[in-house]
Each structure stands twice: as C-alpha cells, then as structure tokens.
Scaffold this motif. Structure first.
Motif, short mmCIF file in Angstrom:
data_model
loop_
_atom_site.label_atom_id
_atom_site.label_comp_id
_atom_site.label_asym_id
_atom_site.label_seq_id
_atom_site.Cartn_x
_atom_site.Cartn_y
_atom_site.Cartn_z
N SER A 225 0.85 -1.19 0.00
CA SER A 225 0.00 0.00 0.00
C SER A 225 0.89 1.24 0.00
O SER A 225 1.23 1.80 1.04
CB SER A 225 -0.92 -0.01 1.23
OG SER A 225 -1.76 1.12 1.22
N ALA A 245 -4.83 -0.63 2.11
CA ALA A 245 -4.96 0.25 0.95
C ALA A 245 -5.30 1.65 1.43
O ALA A 245 -5.34 1.93 2.63
CB ALA A 245 -6.04 -0.28 0.00
N SER A 523 -7.66 2.22 -4.98
CA SER A 523 -6.60 2.97 -4.32
C SER A 523 -5.44 3.07 -5.30
O SER A 523 -4.52 2.26 -5.29
CB SER A 523 -6.15 2.28 -3.04
OG SER A 523 -7.20 2.22 -2.09
N THR A 608 0.66 -8.24 3.48
CA THR A 608 -0.71 -7.71 3.40
C THR A 608 -1.73 -8.83 3.57
O THR A 608 -2.80 -8.62 4.15
CB THR A 608 -0.92 -6.99 2.06
OG1 THR A 608 0.02 -5.92 1.95
CG2 THR A 608 -2.33 -6.42 1.96
N GLY A 641 -0.34 3.63 -4.72
CA GLY A 641 -1.24 2.86 -3.87
C GLY A 641 -1.01 1.37 -3.98
O GLY A 641 -1.41 0.61 -3.10
#
Length: 743
Positions: A225, A245, A523, A608, A641
């Motif tokens: 992110s 995100a 994002s 993530t 992003g």
C-alpha cells in the motif's frame, strides 16, 4: 556598570522599535498619497480642495489609523473567524482589509478621507504588502538586532562544543530535528529535478553546488500500500499494520475506511498506538504540521486526525490563526491563491489544445483544490515550521502535499510539476535560512512517503471501470457508460476539513444496492473487492462456487497484473493470466506475475495477506517495467497505492552528521523501518528519544550506538511476510504484548 549596560541596551531596543514604527508609518503615508493620486475613487481632501500639507496630514492620519487597526483589530477578527471555514477565511482577507481601511478613513477628522468599497480592497491590499515588506527589510537591516543574533549563535556554538549549558540560561545545547515530507516525490523525480537545476537548495545539500555535501540520499521501498495513509502512519506511529490500501471495507463494522477521512484517521491512529504501546515519534517536545496523523505531538496545525474534533479541543486549527493574524500574510496568500487558480486553468487549457495523452478532466473545483494545496497549505505549514524552529522545539514533522496533488492530474513529470518542485525548493531554502538564526542548531531531514507512477487510467484504456469488470464476472448488469472513480488525492481531505466537511463526498455511493453485490474500491492502481454479505474473508473456493467466472475474468484481463486471494487448503495464492498460480506459503521457485514488479514484491504481498481486513480479492493493475507505467483504477494519470514502478521508491535525504540509515548493501524496506531509523536519529547526540520496539531498546541501553547499528542489532524477522533477506532488513513493529487486540 552591568545594570547601566542592561538599561542602555533596553533603551536602544526601544529606540530601534520606534524608528521602525515611524519608518513604516512614513512609507505607508507615501503609499496612500500615491494611490490617492492614481485611483479615481480614492481621495484625501475635501470637495473644495486642500493644501498639500493638509493632504499629507490626512494621509498620515489615515495610514496611522489603518496601521493601528491592522495591529489590534485584525488578530481579533481572525480569531473570531476561525469558526468560518479556513479556505473561506483566506478569500475574505481582501474584504476584511478593505473594511478596516474604510473604518480608518472615517476616523479622520472632518471626513476628508473617502474611498469606494471596491477601491478600498485594492488600497488595503497594497498598503498591507508595502508595510510588511518595509518592516521586514528594516528588521533585517537592524545592525543591533543582527549583532544580537550573532552573539546568540556564537554562544550556542560555544555551548554545543563544550557539551554543557551556559550558566546564563541560554538555548538548548542539543540540536533539534525538522522532518520535511515532500508528499509523493519519488527518489528518481528528486534526482532528476536536482540534475535539471530545479532544486538548487537540495543540490547544495548533496554537494552539487559550490560547497561540499552535507546530506546523503537514500532510497527506500514502501509496503504494498504505497500511499500516505499507510506510509505516514508507519513513519509517525511505528505501525501500519492492517492498512491494506488507501480505502477498504471492514466487514465487522460495515464501514468503508478512508485514510484521508478524519474519522478514519482518528481510528487508525488509535489502533497504531494500541499496537505499539507508544504515542508516536513526536511525543517529546514535538510538533506535527499538515499531516494525516499527530505522531503524538502536543503542537498541532492542519492535522487531519484532529479535524474531526470540535471546539477548543481542535488545536489543529490554531495554525490558521497564527498565520492569518498577519494581514500581509492573508493578502499575499490570497493573491497567490488566485494566481494559482488561473495558472491551473491555463495549464489544463494548454494540455487540451495540444491534445496531450494521457489526460484527465481538471475542471470543476479542482483548480481551487490545487491552489489550496500548492499555496494555502504550503504557506501555513511553512510558517508553522518556522515558528517551531524559532521556538526551539526538539522535533518537527511537516508534510507538503503540493507536488502530489498536481502530479495526480498533470503526471509525475513535465513542466507543471517542475514549477511546483521549484517553489518547494524555495520553501526549503527559507527553512534553511531560518535554521541559521534559531535558538538551537537544527538538522533538516527531507523525505517522501511514496512516489508516483505514470500511466493512463484503466477506464480510459478499456472503456470500463474495475467495478464494471467485477460485475461482469459476477454476472451482474453493467452500466452502458462507465462512471468515473472518485479520486482520493490527499489534498482533497485538507480542503474538506478546511471547509468543515470532513466526511468524504460520495463515500456512501460505494455501498451496493444489495448486500450480495460486491463492494469494489480503488486505491490508485490497487483494487479491492469485498462481499459484504459474508462475515469473514472469503476463500478462493467460496468465490469460485458463488461466481465461477469472476477470478478467471479478472486474472486474464490485459489490464490486470495479478490477484491475491486466500485458498482454504494452501493459504495465500497469487493468480496471473493463463492459469498461473503462485502459493506464497510454499516458498515458490517461480514468482510468476510478481516477477515484473521487482524485488520485495512477494514479501509485500505476503505481509498484506496477513492483515485482518484484507479484501476478499486484492487486484493490482498491469505494469510495464520498460516504461514504468501502471493503470490507475481512479481518475489519475500519476498514481500510487499499489505495486509497480516509481510509486514504491521514495527517498530519505539525511544530514551526514546523522548515522547511516541502513548498513551498506542493505535496503530500507517499509515505513515501520523508516520510523525506527528516525527515532534513533532523534536519540543521537543526547537528543529527545522515546524508545519503542527493539531498536529503541538498543539505543536506550547504549546511547552511543548509531541508528544503523541499533537497526542492525534489532533486526529480527516479523514473520514470513517480511524475512531478513538480502533485499532488506526486517523489524518487529511491536512485541507480543503490543499486538492489536481489536481483531
């Protein structure tokens, strides 16, 4: 004799102040006379005419009354108008100044001063600017004041060299640290700007000017992110755990979290503090300016996590008062704001005429949003940092968002952003000059939170949005005309907060009409797909049973780079085109679609996957390694992003007086690791330090250990998501006692 010398110095200072007041009054009087001779609606004499002496006396009375009102009444007006949106306050500066001039002219005996309402605005603006310039010039040329500054600087250097405080109670011996974040400026963009001569201040720091190098430039790699919410939370608070995100859907609360929404920022900051057990980087005599999060600082200005508070508790708005209490500041910023609006209109018109590609719409409110980011926020934040330095605060962290906002709409490179970078460099030069006269030495650290990757939008290339593609894969009806995806540029949140509209517009539109329909969020070039009717994170097998065509549709689309889903049998799996599968829990020999995204991609994706609020399907766009281009799922031609290109390669520019951020041959990986480095720097030379985590403990036990040595000694694997490999060093965000207990 000592008492006599002190008294003599006091009278000298009083005389110097009176001289400046008289000089400014005289210049203001002359300015008023000139304007009265030029402007037809402004006169300083009666209808029957007056002598030159009488007109001069009238001008002197008017200038004096206007000066007194500006000094006394203006700060009170600004404090009262803090209840008014800050952006509106800047635009009201003209009319408030004009009103003060009308009052000043009415105070002249026999009513000899007269001016039209429209002309009063012009006269007041010119007089405020002239008075401010004159006062500043006289203060700089005041030999006595300059001599006192030299004495203070010399005394500070002497005390720093001796390592002990002066017996007369001078300023702090240890240096302070100012962290300036250039939002969105990637390592390569900064390097290119220096090479082109756009940033001479940075060039001087790197030793490419007339003097030797004082700073070193170090790139670092973001998490998956790559956006301000995740990076700045990790940098300021030491943990960006569970920030998958810029925006994401949380099934347990049914809410869409948006990093630049004040309510979300408050919650993210709370979670980070709970996880680390620490207030943040700035808890000791710190100041936070223009950031999403406070960092634990007591001194706040334009901090988004504080914007949701109302009344006296919202100390973040005090930054507006400190800046706009000077009418010259208000007028100058308002003029620059208007000029920036017209500059953006001109640049966007030129882009349309020349048919530049890629290009997105830049109409509506965007020119005003850009002007707020590049003028109002910059001026207020820089002024706040200057105040912090002159007050001698130990640690200051400030974010300048100008480049990021412009690059989203104009692209990461080109003449539009080059002008912004040049103006940012002038702000850095001003801060460097102020540091020379501050009551303590200052180390200026320049850094960025992420970069930006160029490329057209997904919608522009394929004629549909990611949401349309997901609906098609689910067998749901797709709109004939693709709708634009709302842009999440950070500056928009600051504008909404300034306008007292902290809730993001259009957020509720992302909720599906029926709970069985997916929620699709964007994002940058990272997309998130969640099914709100399923309370847990859906497995690959569950998704295939419900929508058998969805995952193949997404994975085989040419605009999609890879997907992340979780298999009930084999854990996290990355899906690529033509049936390629990479199981992250099994240490795959081939990286499949992740190979194009550079070193560390697998570790970033694996980390993530372990977040509690990771979406059912994580979608990263296509990436061209040769051109560095991605496809944004939002309306941005410069985006960040996700993974791919320069967006994941920000920079850290640190003084050579500080230890190296990482050991030679290693890479700085993740915002949490940057936090540890900055925290260790604050502890060097016996400066302020609040130890947290393993690196902080190393420095607490042995203050002589440098940041690099403390980081290396504290390096331990967090889990399989961030191994201690050659590509980077791993860090534990917190010990087991500090784990997030909310999930």
């Amino acid at each position: 004799m000592r008492w006599h010398g002190v008294t003599q110095g006091r009278w000298r200072r009083i005389g110097s102040t009176l001289w400046r007041v008289v000089a400014v009054w005289a210049v203001s009087t002359l300015t008023m006379l000139v304007l009265a001779g030029i402007l037809p609606d402004f006169k300083l004499q009666s209808d029957d005419g007056d002598s030159a002496t009488r007109i001069a006396v009238t001008a002197a009375l008017g200038a004096g009354a206007f000066g007194v009102l500006s000094a006394v009444v203006w700060p009170l007006l600004v404090r009262a108008l803090l209840l008014v949106p800050a952006l509106v306050l800047g635009l009201l500066a003209f009319f408030l100044n004009g009103s003060l001039l009308l009052i000043a002219l009415r105070l002249i005996p026999e009513g000899r001063g007269e001016v039209g309402a429209e002309t009063a605005v012009v006269v007041a603006a010119v007089m405020s600017a002239v008075a401010s310039a004159t006062g500043g010039a006289l203060a700089v040329r005041d030999d006595d004041a300059y001599r006192r500054r030299l004495y203070r600087l010399s005394d500070r250097r002497r005390r720093r060299n001796s390592g002990r405080d002066d017996q007369d109670g001078g300023g702090p011996v240890t240096p302070g640290t100012v962290f300036i974040q250039l939002d969105g400026v990637g390592h390569d963009v900064l390097r290119d700007a220096v090479d082109k001569g756009l940033m001479p201040t940075v060039a001087d720091w790197l030793g490419e000017g007339k003097r030797g190098a004082t700073h070193r430039l170090t790139p670092w790699r973001t998490d998956w992110s790559s956006q301000t919410g995740a990076s700045q939370l990790g940098i300021l608070h030491g943990s960006n755990h569970d920030v998958p995100a810029f925006r994401w859907y949380e099934k347990d609360t049914g809410e869409v979290m948006v990093s630049n929404r004040p309510a979300s920022a408050v919650e993210l900051q709370r979670r980070a503090i709970e996880r680390t057990g620490d207030g943040g980087l700035l808890t000791v005599d710190g100041a936070s300016r223009g950031n999403l999060f406070s960092g634990g600082a007591e001194q706040l200005a334009l901090v988004l996590s504080m914007a949701a508070r109302r009344g006296k508790e919202n100390r973040s708005r005090a930054g507006y008062f400190a800046y706009f209490s000077d009418p010259a500041n208000a007028v100058r910023t308002a003029l620059s704001f208007v000029a920036e609006v017209f500059r953006e209109i001109g640049e966007s018109t030129r882009a349309r005429v020349k048919r530049r590609r890629p290009r997105i719409g830049r109409g509506g409110l965007y020119p005003f949003i850009r002007a707020f980011a590049t003028v109002v926020e910059r001026d207020v934040v820089v002024a706040a940092v200057i105040g912090d330095m002159l007050a001698g605060r130990s640690a200051v962290y400030a974010d300048l968002v100008a480049y990021d906002e412009v690059a989203h709409h104009s692209g990461p490179t080109g003449p539009d952003v080059e002008k912004v970078l040049a103006r940012l460099d002038r702000s850095l030069a001003l801060l460097a000059q102020v540091a020379e006269h501050a009551p303590r030495a200052y180390r200026i650290v320049l850094l960025s939170d992420h970069g930006q990757s160029p490329g057209e939008t997904f919608r522009a290339r394929y004629g549909l949005t990611l949401g349309d593609l997901v609906r098609a894969g689910c067998g749901l009806p797709v709109p004939r005309r693709a709708q634009r995806t709302h842009s999440g540029a950070e500056a928009r949140a600051s504008v909404r907060a300034a306008l007292r509209r902290p809730v993001e517009e259009g957020a509720d539109e992302r909720r599906p009409a029926r709970r069985a329909e997916p929620i699709v969020l964007a994002s940058g070039n990272l997309g998130l797909v969640s099914f709100p009717d399923v309370p847990h994170r859906m497995t690959r097998e569950e998704i295939d049973r419900r929508h058998p065509a969805l995952l193949p549709t997404l994975a085989n689309h040419p605009g999609i780079g890879f997907l992340l889903v979780r298999s009930a049998e084999r854990g996290p799996v990355v899906l690529g085109a033509r049936g390629v599968e990479v199981y992250l829990a099994e240490e795959p020999a081939e990286l499949g679609p992740l190979a194009d995204f550079g070193p560390g991609a697998m570790e970033a994706v694996r980390r993530t996957d372990g977040f509690p609020h990771t979406a059912d399907i994580m979608v990263n766009s296509w990436y061209d390694p040769a051109e560095g281009e991605v496809l944004a799922f939002e309306e941005q031609i410069g985006s960040h992003g996700g993974l791919g290109g320069a967006q994941a390669r920000p920079f850290l520019l640190s003084p050579l007086a500080l230890s190296e951020p990482v050991a030679p041959g290693q890479e700085l990986v993740g915002a949490e690791q940057v936090h540890h480095v900055l925290r260790c720097w604050l502890g060097e030379e016996l400066g302020p330090e609040v130890p947290v985590g393993d690196a902080g403990a190393v420095r607490a036990e042995n203050p002589q250990v440098t940041a690099r040595e403390a980081v290396a000694e504290a390096a331990v694997p967090v889990d399989d998501s961030r191994p201690n490999a050659a590509g980077g060093t791993a860090f534990a965000a917190a010990d087991a006692a500090g784990q997030d207990k909310t999930h």
